[in-house]
Design a protein around this motif. Sequence first.
Motif, PDB file in Angstrom:
ATOM      1  N   GLN A  96       0.829  -1.221   0.000  1.00 47.32           N
ATOM      2  CA  GLN A  96       0.000   0.000   0.000  1.00 47.32           C
ATOM      3  C   GLN A  96       0.857   1.262   0.000  1.00 47.32           C
ATOM      4  O   GLN A  96       0.412   2.307  -0.465  1.00 47.32           O
ATOM      5  N   VAL A 100      -1.231   1.205  -5.820  1.00 44.65           N
ATOM      6  CA  VAL A 100      -2.637   0.831  -5.649  1.00 44.65           C
ATOM      7  C   VAL A 100      -2.722  -0.689  -5.490  1.00 44.65           C
ATOM      8  O   VAL A 100      -2.120  -1.423  -6.265  1.00 44.65           O
ATOM      9  N   VAL A 101      -3.482  -1.125  -4.486  1.00 47.42           N
ATOM     10  CA  VAL A 101      -3.663  -2.564  -4.259  1.00 47.42           C
ATOM     11  C   VAL A 101      -5.110  -2.923  -4.575  1.00 47.42           C
ATOM     12  O   VAL A 101      -6.045  -2.329  -4.018  1.00 47.42           O
ATOM     13  N   ILE A 102      -5.292  -3.877  -5.479  1.00 42.22           N
ATOM     14  CA  ILE A 102      -6.641  -4.355  -5.805  1.00 42.22           C
ATOM     15  C   ILE A 102      -6.686  -5.850  -5.518  1.00 42.22           C
ATOM     16  O   ILE A 102      -5.780  -6.603  -5.906  1.00 42.22           O
ATOM     17  N   CYS A 103      -7.753  -6.269  -4.842  1.00 45.94           N
ATOM     18  CA  CYS A 103      -7.886  -7.678  -4.468  1.00 45.94           C
ATOM     19  C   CYS A 103      -8.933  -8.348  -5.350  1.00 45.94           C
ATOM     20  O   CYS A 103     -10.092  -7.929  -5.372  1.00 45.94           O
ATOM     21  N   ARG A 146      -9.278  -6.943   3.956  1.00 44.07           N
ATOM     22  CA  ARG A 146      -8.805  -5.575   4.228  1.00 44.07           C
ATOM     23  C   ARG A 146      -7.749  -5.133   3.208  1.00 44.07           C
ATOM     24  O   ARG A 146      -7.096  -4.109   3.364  1.00 44.07           O
ATOM     25  N   GLY A 148      -7.586  -3.644   0.273  1.00 49.12           N
ATOM     26  CA  GLY A 148      -7.949  -2.726  -0.813  1.00 49.12           C
ATOM     27  C   GLY A 148      -9.263  -3.084  -1.470  1.00 49.12           C
ATOM     28  O   GLY A 148      -9.989  -3.974  -1.019  1.00 49.12           O
ATOM     29  N   THR A 149      -9.557  -2.402  -2.558  1.00 50.10           N
ATOM     30  CA  THR A 149     -10.819  -2.619  -3.275  1.00 50.10           C
ATOM     31  C   THR A 149     -10.903  -4.064  -3.745  1.00 50.10           C
ATOM     32  O   THR A 149      -9.967  -4.595  -4.325  1.00 50.10           O
ATOM     33  N   THR A 168     -10.654   1.164 -11.676  1.00 47.15           N
ATOM     34  CA  THR A 168     -10.378   1.287 -10.236  1.00 47.15           C
ATOM     35  C   THR A 168      -8.955   1.814 -10.015  1.00 47.15           C
ATOM     36  O   THR A 168      -8.720   2.699  -9.194  1.00 47.15           O
ATOM     37  N   TRP A 169      -7.996   1.266 -10.770  1.00 47.31           N
ATOM     38  CA  TRP A 169      -6.596   1.731 -10.650  1.00 47.31           C
ATOM     39  C   TRP A 169      -6.503   3.226 -10.960  1.00 47.31           C
ATOM     40  O   TRP A 169      -5.865   3.973 -10.213  1.00 47.31           O
ATOM     41  N   GLU A 172      -7.900   5.225  -8.015  1.00 48.73           N
ATOM     42  CA  GLU A 172      -7.119   5.119  -6.776  1.00 48.73           C
ATOM     43  C   GLU A 172      -5.695   5.639  -6.947  1.00 48.73           C
ATOM     44  O   GLU A 172      -5.077   6.079  -5.972  1.00 48.73           O
ATOM     45  N   PHE A 176      -3.789   8.138  -4.565  1.00 52.42           N
ATOM     46  CA  PHE A 176      -2.453   7.772  -4.053  1.00 52.42           C
ATOM     47  C   PHE A 176      -1.498   8.954  -4.208  1.00 52.42           C
ATOM     48  O   PHE A 176      -0.766   9.306  -3.274  1.00 52.42           O
TER      49      PHE A 176
END
Length: 181
Positions: A96, A100-103, A146, A148-149, A168-169, A172, A176
């Motif tokens: 983080q 950007v962290v996307i799950c 928890r 990220g999105t 989304t990136w 975010e 960031f």
Amino acid sequence: MTAADVNLYLVGFMGTGKTTIGRAVAQRIGFTLIDSDQEIERQQGRPITEIFTQDGEPAFRALERAFIENGHPAERAVVSCGGGLIVPAGMLELLQSRGVVICLHASIETILARTARHRHRPLLNVEDPDARVRALYAQREPIYRRAGTMLLTDSRSLSEITGHVIRTWRREAAEFVRRHS
Ligand SMILES: Nc1ncnc2c1ncn2[C@@H]1O[C@H](COP(=O)(O)OP(=O)(O)O)[C@@H](O)[C@H]1O
Ligand SMILES: O=C(O)C1=C[C@@H](OP(=O)(O)O)[C@@H](O)[C@H](O)C1
Ligand SMILES: [Mg+2]
């Protein structure tokens, strides 16, 4: 750094599509694709399965940490992370702080179907891979929740998920840059 250069980290359970989606996203936005598993295999000159059997899982986790700490570009990279990379304490926070962290998410049934034919995941090369997936999924769910999105991938096409990840990136990455300026 401008928003257009911010790294994207794809995380999530095995079989959620991190490697596949990462490749498509990197191609569309003109970033370098780095898959942590492929990069570690290249550095080590041996497959992940061998690293697990010869050196054990903790040694593999240390290689993942070294890769995140200083083994990949700081900008313009899509990083497809191995499923367990964010499990050790501090790893998620490290990602983080770098982008950007996307799950990516999928149901257990989808994960079982997507991982069933493969033999390159040492954690699933056991007598009862279904039970292993269920146990690991339950154990790790709070961590992914928890991270990220979260984007759902069940019954969604690769192009639909790729578009969603890119939107989304973009959003975010702008946040960031604001937070880090
Ligand atoms: N949205 C999707 N729909 C159908 N198949 C998918 C989807 N995402 C991934 N797959 C397939 O599932 C398998 C696992 O995908 P992979 O990208 O290796 O996941 P991960 O890197 O998260 O473990 C691959 O065979 C891939 O083609
Ligand atoms: O969840 C895990 O602990 C693992 C996930 C794998 O990556 P994928 O999530 O890309 O399958 C790979 O790093 C290794 O087999 C361990
Ligand atoms: Mg992968």
